[in-house]
Design a protein around this motif. Sequence first.
Motif, PDB file in Angstrom:
ATOM      1  N   THR A  84       0.804  -1.234   0.000  1.00 25.77           N
ATOM      2  CA  THR A  84       0.000   0.000   0.000  1.00 25.77           C
ATOM      3  C   THR A  84       0.828   1.271   0.000  1.00 25.77           C
ATOM      4  N   SER A  85       2.136   1.155   0.236  1.00 22.68           N
ATOM      5  CA  SER A  85       2.944   2.375   0.345  1.00 22.68           C
ATOM      6  C   SER A  85       4.341   2.139  -0.230  1.00 22.68           C
ATOM      7  N   PRO A  86       4.887   3.143  -0.959  1.00 21.78           N
ATOM      8  CA  PRO A  86       6.255   3.017  -1.504  1.00 21.78           C
ATOM      9  C   PRO A  86       7.321   3.570  -0.563  1.00 21.78           C
ATOM     10  N   VAL A  87       6.977   3.708   0.725  1.00 23.20           N
ATOM     11  CA  VAL A  87       7.914   4.346   1.656  1.00 23.20           C
ATOM     12  C   VAL A  87       9.252   3.608   1.687  1.00 23.20           C
ATOM     13  N   TRP A  88       9.203   2.285   1.727  1.00 24.07           N
ATOM     14  CA  TRP A  88      10.455   1.514   1.835  1.00 24.07           C
ATOM     15  C   TRP A  88      11.323   1.716   0.594  1.00 24.07           C
ATOM     16  N   LEU A  89      10.719   1.713  -0.583  1.00 28.30           N
ATOM     17  CA  LEU A  89      11.471   1.915  -1.812  1.00 28.30           C
ATOM     18  C   LEU A  89      12.116   3.299  -1.840  1.00 28.30           C
ATOM     19  N   ASN A  90      11.369   4.309  -1.415  1.00 30.42           N
ATOM     20  CA  ASN A  90      11.932   5.662  -1.379  1.00 30.42           C
ATOM     21  C   ASN A  90      13.079   5.756  -0.375  1.00 30.42           C
ATOM     22  N   THR A  91      12.935   5.066   0.756  1.00 30.00           N
ATOM     23  CA  THR A  91      14.008   5.067   1.755  1.00 30.00           C
ATOM     24  C   THR A  91      15.267   4.395   1.205  1.00 30.00           C
ATOM     25  N   LEU A  92      15.089   3.308   0.473  1.00 29.30           N
ATOM     26  CA  LEU A  92      16.242   2.633  -0.132  1.00 29.30           C
ATOM     27  C   LEU A  92      16.981   3.573  -1.077  1.00 29.30           C
ATOM     28  N   LEU A  93      16.234   4.308  -1.886  1.00 23.47           N
ATOM     29  CA  LEU A  93      16.882   5.239  -2.807  1.00 23.47           C
ATOM     30  C   LEU A  93      17.636   6.325  -2.051  1.00 23.47           C
ATOM     31  N   ASP A  94      17.050   6.847  -0.989  1.00 20.16           N
ATOM     32  CA  ASP A  94      17.711   7.905  -0.206  1.00 20.16           C
ATOM     33  C   ASP A  94      19.009   7.388   0.424  1.00 20.16           C
ATOM     34  N   VAL A  95      19.000   6.146   0.876  1.00 15.08           N
ATOM     35  CA  VAL A  95      20.188   5.588   1.538  1.00 15.08           C
ATOM     36  C   VAL A  95      21.263   5.220   0.522  1.00 15.08           C
ATOM     37  N   ALA A  96      20.865   4.698  -0.625  1.00 15.21           N
ATOM     38  CA  ALA A  96      21.837   4.180  -1.594  1.00 15.21           C
ATOM     39  C   ALA A  96      22.401   5.252  -2.514  1.00 15.21           C
ATOM     40  N   ARG A  97      21.673   6.321  -2.760  1.00 16.54           N
ATOM     41  CA  ARG A  97      22.110   7.301  -3.756  1.00 16.54           C
ATOM     42  C   ARG A  97      23.453   7.964  -3.438  1.00 16.54           C
ATOM     43  N   PRO A  98      23.805   8.244  -2.184  1.00 15.37           N
ATOM     44  CA  PRO A  98      25.140   8.826  -1.951  1.00 15.37           C
ATOM     45  C   PRO A  98      26.274   7.957  -2.495  1.00 15.37           C
ATOM     46  N   GLN A  99      26.102   6.634  -2.486  1.00 16.09           N
ATOM     47  CA  GLN A  99      27.123   5.734  -3.021  1.00 16.09           C
ATOM     48  C   GLN A  99      26.909   5.421  -4.504  1.00 16.09           C
ATOM     49  N   ALA A 100      25.667   5.519  -4.968  1.00 18.09           N
ATOM     50  CA  ALA A 100      25.355   5.216  -6.372  1.00 18.09           C
ATOM     51  C   ALA A 100      24.372   6.257  -6.887  1.00 18.09           C
ATOM     52  N   PRO A 101      24.869   7.437  -7.291  1.00 15.35           N
ATOM     53  CA  PRO A 101      23.973   8.519  -7.708  1.00 15.35           C
ATOM     54  C   PRO A 101      23.089   8.148  -8.898  1.00 15.35           C
ATOM     55  N   GLY A 102      23.468   7.142  -9.661  1.00 14.09           N
ATOM     56  CA  GLY A 102      22.681   6.781 -10.829  1.00 14.09           C
ATOM     57  C   GLY A 102      21.409   6.027 -10.528  1.00 14.09           C
ATOM     58  N   LEU A 103      21.198   5.628  -9.288  1.00 17.07           N
ATOM     59  CA  LEU A 103      19.977   4.905  -8.924  1.00 17.07           C
ATOM     60  C   LEU A 103      18.776   5.844  -8.997  1.00 17.07           C
ATOM     61  N   THR A 104      17.739   5.383  -9.688  1.00 16.29           N
ATOM     62  CA  THR A 104      16.518   6.177  -9.848  1.00 16.29           C
ATOM     63  C   THR A 104      15.314   5.253  -9.686  1.00 16.29           C
ATOM     64  N   VAL A 105      14.137   5.877  -9.627  1.00 17.54           N
ATOM     65  CA  VAL A 105      12.908   5.085  -9.551  1.00 17.54           C
ATOM     66  C   VAL A 105      12.753   4.205 -10.791  1.00 17.54           C
ATOM     67  N   PRO A 106      13.007   4.712 -12.016  1.00 19.02           N
ATOM     68  CA  PRO A 106      12.933   3.812 -13.179  1.00 19.02           C
ATOM     69  C   PRO A 106      13.918   2.634 -13.084  1.00 19.02           C
ATOM     70  N   HIS A 107      15.075   2.866 -12.453  1.00 19.66           N
ATOM     71  CA  HIS A 107      16.037   1.774 -12.287  1.00 19.66           C
ATOM     72  C   HIS A 107      15.444   0.670 -11.415  1.00 19.66           C
ATOM     73  N   LEU A 108      14.757   1.061 -10.348  1.00 26.18           N
ATOM     74  CA  LEU A 108      14.121   0.054  -9.499  1.00 26.18           C
ATOM     75  C   LEU A 108      13.063  -0.718 -10.273  1.00 26.18           C
ATOM     76  N   HIS A 109      12.321  -0.028 -11.111  1.00 27.05           N
ATOM     77  CA  HIS A 109      11.314  -0.720 -11.928  1.00 27.05           C
ATOM     78  C   HIS A 109      11.978  -1.695 -12.902  1.00 27.05           C
ATOM     79  N   THR A 110      13.143  -1.315 -13.431  1.00 25.64           N
ATOM     80  CA  THR A 110      13.873  -2.225 -14.316  1.00 25.64           C
ATOM     81  C   THR A 110      14.285  -3.493 -13.577  1.00 25.64           C
TER      82      THR A 110
END
Length: 370
Positions: A76-102
């Motif tokens: 019901t909520s994408p909170v966990w996915l958004n949190t993963l992006l916030d945590v991982a992006r400092p080490q991998a700036p190329g991570l995006t929401v479309p990347h997760l969908h891929t």
Amino acid sequence: MPQPNSNQDDFALDEIPPPPPVHYAEQALLGALLLQPHRLKTIGVLLPEHFASHSHHALFAAMLGTPPPTPAEHTTSPVWLNTLLDVARPQAPGLTVPHLHTLIQGCPTPEHAGAYARMVRADHARRTLRRHAEQLVQTATDRGLPDPAAAILAQADALASVLDEMAGQFAPHPGSLPRTPLPDPAPRNTNEEALEEERLLLASATAHPAEVARMRWLQPSDFALPLHAALFHCIYALAHRGDPVDPVTVLWEAQHRGIVVQDLNPTELMHLVAGSAGSPEHWGELVLQRALLTQAHTTGIRIAAFTDDPANTPYQLIAGGRRALADLTALRARWQHTTPSKPPATGPRTTAAPCAGPPRTAVPPARATR
């Protein structure tokens, strides 16, 4: 204004190699976990460094450090996915929401997450083994080490430990030996320094046959030049039988063994084994150490060849790696028997000279090198 050449662009794209199979295994695993986070508890031991892709490494590290939601919350909520992006992006700036969908689209069956994780672990083991094989080759060719034999044995121990760890992770199966064609052995070092050490060994062995009779640890295969190996065997045979040893008796023994040929006349042979150059054990140790380095080089390139063959399973890598180490282990046993006063390979490195014989202070008369 010149127009871009579309044919050249297409050719450049064609030259880009496709990702290796482990790339799709990593995508499938991460997609399964993004869809069903509770499967993190079912995939066994897996670490971020097991991933070959840097972005996959960062995303999985974020998964391990972020408490997963309950299945009901996740639907019901994408909170966990958004949190993963916030945590991982400092080490991998190329991570995006479309990347997760891929990643999610790259997972055919989330229930197979455990199998995908085993694939990731297997490829990480292969890469780790290859890295240690390359380090063994590099150590064997590093001429600046203060104690090259100790460094080689320490690196061989590290490589053997990797194989032992792999054996505990991957089950054996039939047909466990790799079918990869073996590369050629590493070429022997035949520079002037190596040949001069062998010539000094022959001269000192003729002058001190009693010491030679105790040198069973030196084998013909340890020599860079087959002629030197054959002549040393002549001297050893005379000493072992208790026969007199001097340049003339060595010449006679060499004649019976077919060594006296047109390329090496009797005078040249006697000059080659004449003179006194210190202790034969000292020069024998140097010859044996060079053989140890050469065998380590050969072992490393063979194991690296196994890891480069994608057809080999993890257990085939284990079996092939252990077989490749066998020859080095046999030579290592002779080296450690010869130099018992040296510290273990895993201990502190020293700069001490070989224990037998004096340093290179005496040089015999000029000899034939053929």
